[in-house]
Design an enzyme around this catalytic site. Structure first.
Site, mmCIF file in Angstrom:
data_model
loop_
_atom_site.group_PDB
_atom_site.id
_atom_site.type_symbol
_atom_site.label_atom_id
_atom_site.label_comp_id
_atom_site.label_asym_id
_atom_site.label_seq_id
_atom_site.Cartn_x
_atom_site.Cartn_y
_atom_site.Cartn_z
ATOM 1 N N ARG A 173 0.851 -1.198 0.000
ATOM 2 C CA ARG A 173 0.000 0.000 0.000
ATOM 3 C C ARG A 173 0.882 1.241 0.000
ATOM 4 N NH1 ARG A 173 -2.949 -1.643 5.441
ATOM 5 N NH2 ARG A 173 -4.069 -3.511 4.787
ATOM 6 N N HIS A 189 2.705 -3.101 5.390
ATOM 7 C CA HIS A 189 2.158 -3.024 4.019
ATOM 8 C C HIS A 189 2.835 -1.910 3.220
ATOM 9 C CE1 HIS A 189 -1.166 -5.907 4.242
ATOM 10 N NE2 HIS A 189 -1.388 -5.486 5.471
ATOM 11 N N HIS A 227 -9.361 -7.883 12.174
ATOM 12 C CA HIS A 227 -8.830 -9.027 11.432
ATOM 13 C C HIS A 227 -9.748 -10.251 11.481
ATOM 14 C CE1 HIS A 227 -5.373 -6.405 11.466
ATOM 15 N NE2 HIS A 227 -4.775 -7.186 10.598
ATOM 16 N N HIS A 230 -9.625 -11.826 7.545
ATOM 17 C CA HIS A 230 -8.394 -12.181 6.838
ATOM 18 C C HIS A 230 -7.283 -12.421 7.851
ATOM 19 C CE1 HIS A 230 -7.847 -7.800 7.468
ATOM 20 N NE2 HIS A 230 -6.560 -8.102 7.570
ATOM 21 N N HIS A 232 -3.333 -11.435 8.486
ATOM 22 C CA HIS A 232 -2.220 -10.567 8.076
ATOM 23 C C HIS A 232 -0.909 -11.276 8.422
ATOM 24 C CE1 HIS A 232 0.231 -6.726 8.135
ATOM 25 N NE2 HIS A 232 0.921 -7.469 8.979
#
Ligand code: ZN
Length: 261
Positions: A173, A189, A227, A230, A232
């Site tokens: 990102r 990220h 979270h 998903h 991480h």
């Protein structure tokens, strides 16, 4: 992939040397040609160099429970153990020496653009749908190189899960994208060091637990705020300048994954 590369290499070589007999062309070192990287010698404990570094990048996901493989170009016990686990995971003789069989398996797993078989740059660089590797704190090249390292860990994790599907929802990102999605200001990220993953066939808790053995020093999943949908995974520990600190941070309380586990 490898066969096509070999064909291209042979054709290119033949064109460059119009007088060369085909037999001698085929016998050239191009026998192990790979579109991304080709190793030229066996590697084992005590060896060092960029070829060791290239190997470390590709076996870093076989670091073992709670471990990491330092990408330092020195083939020590950590690297040997990772190579052993890699060999064992793919049914090769597990001796911790990277020779022709190990390299052949790596070539098989490796696409010509240096990404592993089941992950792509496109999948990792989709920060807020913009694509590309710029706009973060590091150079685009460094960010992309980090993403390659992340992908090799994901490839190992996928194998560790029994070749189950694993999809990246969010990889690199840019700073703007990270702000937009409400990511932490120092999020991994931003550096290309993290991936948020899901699977159609494997539970998030299985992923979170298994990731502990595949080189991820940052793991957050179910039970950790934000979270629930998903897992991480990131590489914060080997990407810190403070080598003495233990930067492992795991938290998926609903899965029994905590920092003390
Ligand atoms: Zn994340």
């Amino acid at each position: 992939m490898r066969v096509n590369t070999l064909k291209r290499a042979v054709v290119a070589f033949a064109l460059a040397l119009p007088g060369a007999a085909i037999a001698s062309v085929v016998a050239a070192p191009a026998a192990h040609a790979d579109g991304c990287y080709t190793w030229q010698r066996d590697l084992y404990q005590g060896r060092s160099g960029d070829d060791v570094r290239q190997l470390q990048i590709r076996v870093a996901g076989w670091a073992g429970y709670g471990g990491i493989v330092r990408i330092d170009g020195r083939y020590g016990p950590e690297t040997a153990a990772a190579v052993k686990r890699f060999q064992s995971a793919y049914g090769l003789r597990s001796d911790g020496v990277a020779g022709p069989q190990t390299f052949a398996k790596l070539y098989q797993l490796q696409d010509n653009d240096c990404t592993p078989a089941h992950f792509s740059y496109q999948e990792l660089d989709d920060g807020c749908g913009r694509g590309g590797w710029s706009g973060g704190p590091l150079s685009a090249d460094q960010t992309k190189a980090n993403a390659v390292r992340t992908m090799w860990k994901l490839e190992a994790l996928r194998r560790g899960l029994g070749d189950k599907d694993l999809t990246v929802n969010s990889g690199f990102r840019s700073t703007a994208c990270n702000r937009q999605v409400g990511g932490a200001s120092d999020s991994q990220h931003l550096y290309g060091n993290a991936a948020d993953v899901v699977s159609r066939t494997t539970s998030l808790c299985t992923i979170a637990r298994t990731a502990r053995s595949h080189g991820f020093s940052g793991i957050f999943g179910p039970g950790y705020p934000g979270h629930a949908t998903h897992v991480h995974g990131d590489s914060r520990r080997e990407n810190t300048s403070d080598r003495t600190a233990n930067h492992t941070a795991w938290s998926a309380p609903d899965c029994g994954v905590g920092s003390g586990d």
